[in-house]
Write a protein that holds these residues in place. Sequence first.
Motif, PDB file in Angstrom:
ATOM      1  N   PRO A 151     -65.180   7.343  46.416  1.00 55.51           N
ATOM      2  CA  PRO A 151     -63.302   7.750  46.839  1.00 55.51           C
ATOM      3  C   PRO A 151     -62.775   6.394  45.510  1.00 55.51           C
ATOM      4  N   VAL A 152     -62.920   5.314  45.708  1.00 53.47           N
ATOM      5  CA  VAL A 152     -62.144   4.362  45.362  1.00 53.47           C
ATOM      6  C   VAL A 152     -62.348   4.278  43.733  1.00 53.47           C
ATOM      7  N   CYS A 153     -64.007   5.045  43.261  1.00 56.37           N
ATOM      8  CA  CYS A 153     -63.894   4.989  41.916  1.00 56.37           C
ATOM      9  C   CYS A 153     -63.120   6.440  41.456  1.00 56.37           C
ATOM     10  N   THR A 154     -63.418   7.259  42.111  1.00 57.68           N
ATOM     11  CA  THR A 154     -62.491   8.608  41.607  1.00 57.68           C
ATOM     12  C   THR A 154     -60.920   8.313  41.379  1.00 57.68           C
ATOM     13  N   SER A 155     -60.527   7.531  42.501  1.00 54.31           N
ATOM     14  CA  SER A 155     -58.545   7.266  42.418  1.00 54.31           C
ATOM     15  C   SER A 155     -58.809   6.214  40.709  1.00 54.31           C
ATOM     16  N   GLU A 156     -59.695   5.650  40.488  1.00 55.06           N
ATOM     17  CA  GLU A 156     -59.319   4.926  39.211  1.00 55.06           C
ATOM     18  C   GLU A 156     -59.704   5.109  38.137  1.00 55.06           C
ATOM     19  N   PHE A 157     -60.452   6.509  38.142  1.00 51.88           N
ATOM     20  CA  PHE A 157     -60.566   6.966  37.029  1.00 51.88           C
ATOM     21  C   PHE A 157     -59.990   8.017  36.705  1.00 51.88           C
ATOM     22  N   MET A 158     -58.641   8.761  37.707  1.00 55.13           N
ATOM     23  CA  MET A 158     -58.004   9.269  37.389  1.00 55.13           C
ATOM     24  C   MET A 158     -56.586   8.740  37.192  1.00 55.13           C
ATOM     25  N   THR A 159     -56.604   8.077  37.584  1.00 59.06           N
ATOM     26  CA  THR A 159     -55.116   7.172  37.421  1.00 59.06           C
ATOM     27  C   THR A 159     -55.327   5.767  35.423  1.00 59.06           C
ATOM     28  N   PHE A 160     -57.096   5.977  35.311  1.00 58.60           N
ATOM     29  CA  PHE A 160     -57.819   5.274  33.471  1.00 58.60           C
ATOM     30  C   PHE A 160     -57.337   6.787  32.751  1.00 58.60           C
ATOM     31  N   ALA A 161     -56.941   8.145  33.638  1.00 60.91           N
ATOM     32  CA  ALA A 161     -57.156   9.509  32.427  1.00 60.91           C
ATOM     33  C   ALA A 161     -55.617   9.724  32.460  1.00 60.91           C
ATOM     34  N   HIS A 162     -54.805   9.506  33.873  1.00 56.65           N
ATOM     35  CA  HIS A 162     -52.903   9.553  33.257  1.00 56.65           C
ATOM     36  C   HIS A 162     -52.636   8.424  32.632  1.00 56.65           C
ATOM     37  N   LEU A 163     -53.272   7.225  32.750  1.00 60.19           N
ATOM     38  CA  LEU A 163     -53.008   6.593  31.215  1.00 60.19           C
ATOM     39  C   LEU A 163     -53.834   5.944  30.485  1.00 60.19           C
ATOM     40  N   ARG A 219     -66.293  17.380  36.478  1.00 57.91           N
ATOM     41  CA  ARG A 219     -66.340  18.573  36.511  1.00 57.91           C
ATOM     42  C   ARG A 219     -65.009  18.656  37.343  1.00 57.91           C
ATOM     43  N   THR A 220     -65.753  17.846  39.015  1.00 59.54           N
ATOM     44  CA  THR A 220     -64.976  18.047  40.582  1.00 59.54           C
ATOM     45  C   THR A 220     -63.617  17.298  39.947  1.00 59.54           C
ATOM     46  N   ILE A 221     -63.756  16.200  39.824  1.00 59.61           N
ATOM     47  CA  ILE A 221     -62.214  15.384  39.660  1.00 59.61           C
ATOM     48  C   ILE A 221     -61.782  16.680  38.965  1.00 59.61           C
ATOM     49  N   LYS A 222     -61.596  17.135  37.975  1.00 58.97           N
ATOM     50  CA  LYS A 222     -60.834  17.579  37.782  1.00 58.97           C
ATOM     51  C   LYS A 222     -60.399  18.893  38.376  1.00 58.97           C
ATOM     52  N   ASP A 223     -61.573  19.643  38.872  1.00 54.46           N
ATOM     53  CA  ASP A 223     -60.905  21.202  39.413  1.00 54.46           C
ATOM     54  C   ASP A 223     -61.072  20.807  41.180  1.00 54.46           C
ATOM     55  N   LYS A 224     -60.958  20.028  41.453  1.00 51.90           N
ATOM     56  CA  LYS A 224     -60.853  19.506  43.267  1.00 51.90           C
ATOM     57  C   LYS A 224     -59.735  17.811  43.735  1.00 51.90           C
ATOM     58  N   ILE A 225     -59.635  17.098  42.964  1.00 47.71           N
ATOM     59  CA  ILE A 225     -58.982  16.340  43.958  1.00 47.71           C
ATOM     60  C   ILE A 225     -57.598  16.214  43.564  1.00 47.71           C
ATOM     61  N   LYS A 226     -56.857  15.387  44.469  1.00 43.08           N
ATOM     62  CA  LYS A 226     -55.649  15.179  44.197  1.00 43.08           C
ATOM     63  C   LYS A 226     -55.026  13.691  44.557  1.00 43.08           C
ATOM     64  N   PHE A 227     -54.907  13.009  43.283  1.00 37.79           N
ATOM     65  CA  PHE A 227     -54.737  11.756  44.159  1.00 37.79           C
ATOM     66  C   PHE A 227     -53.166  11.039  43.863  1.00 37.79           C
ATOM     67  N   ASN A 228     -52.789  10.631  44.499  1.00 36.36           N
ATOM     68  CA  ASN A 228     -51.484   9.989  44.205  1.00 36.36           C
ATOM     69  C   ASN A 228     -50.657  10.428  43.100  1.00 36.36           C
ATOM     70  N   GLY A 229     -50.467  12.155  43.909  1.00 35.95           N
ATOM     71  CA  GLY A 229     -49.443  12.841  42.587  1.00 35.95           C
ATOM     72  C   GLY A 229     -50.110  13.710  41.463  1.00 35.95           C
ATOM     73  N   MET A 230     -51.459  12.981  41.425  1.00 39.86           N
ATOM     74  CA  MET A 230     -51.892  13.938  39.909  1.00 39.86           C
ATOM     75  C   MET A 230     -52.928  14.286  40.562  1.00 39.86           C
ATOM     76  N   LYS A 231     -53.394  15.230  39.797  1.00 43.96           N
ATOM     77  CA  LYS A 231     -54.074  16.582  40.030  1.00 43.96           C
ATOM     78  C   LYS A 231     -54.310  17.025  38.490  1.00 43.96           C
ATOM     79  N   ASN A 232     -56.056  17.810  38.701  1.00 40.91           N
ATOM     80  CA  ASN A 232     -56.353  18.419  37.725  1.00 40.91           C
ATOM     81  C   ASN A 232     -56.669  17.422  36.545  1.00 40.91           C
ATOM     82  N   ILE A 233     -57.109  16.261  36.509  1.00 41.42           N
ATOM     83  CA  ILE A 233     -57.067  15.312  35.766  1.00 41.42           C
ATOM     84  C   ILE A 233     -58.173  15.116  34.603  1.00 41.42           C
ATOM     85  N   GLU A 234     -58.343  14.905  33.382  1.00 38.56           N
ATOM     86  CA  GLU A 234     -59.345  15.655  32.506  1.00 38.56           C
ATOM     87  C   GLU A 234     -59.328  14.148  32.115  1.00 38.56           C
TER      88      GLU A 234
END
Length: 238
Positions: A53-65, A92-107
């Motif tokens: 989970p922590v890694c997932t939140s970080e990857f979404m944030t890195f990708a968003h930024l 693929r799972t991150i993009k399809d399923k995970i929402k975090f901190n207002g982010m979703k659909n993050i590639e």
Amino acid sequence: MENIQEQEVFSMPRIGDKAPEFTATTTQGEINFPGDYKGEWVILFSHPADFTPVCTSEFMTFAHLEEKFNKANCKLVGLSIDGLYSHIAWLRTIKDKIKFNGMKNIEVKFPLIEDISMNVAKKYGMIQPGESKTQAVRAVFFIDPTGTVRAIIYYPLSLGRNFDELYRALIAMQASDKFNVATPADWEPGDDVIISPAGSCGVAAERMSGTDELECEDWFFCTKKLDKDLVLKEILKK
Ligand code: BEZ
């Protein structure tokens, strides 16, 4: 033999060293590091494991930024001791399923290195056996356009990184290079910068006698204004 292996695990580049070279398979194809990134800054970072989970939140944030870092001439490269198919499935799972901190659909479009052999993790001291013998800690290496390591930050497994600080550190180092200044605690673009300490009694006396440009608390502690727009204009790509 054990000693040699331990040395490999514990060796790590230091600030000012050339970034250790490697070639690796990533989610974006093969990379040749740091040769592929000549002329650009790179943040090379490790995370403990895919599907955590922590890694997932970080990857979404890195990708968003990512675009924000790219505008500051900085590319992102991630790594964990997992295989390529695990990386692909996780992203693929991150993009399809995970929402975090207002982010979703993050590639995640930046490369994620597969390092099942620990070849890269060992070269960069990303394995810290007191924390984990099988997972990389959260290491962050800032590598400049000449391939030199400029800053290193390590976090333990349980602590997600602060992305404002990663970006601030990147911009501050670029401002230091560009304007030949140092940046004080908590510096952000627009804040005053520090000029190098006086190197002679004459310069010390000159500084204390007052100049238009400098603000000196004492002979060794002088600041000057550095315009925010000028910093951003010099550093950020249009
Ligand atoms: C995580 O990313 O959630 C995590 C990974 C390894 C240990 C603890 C947490």
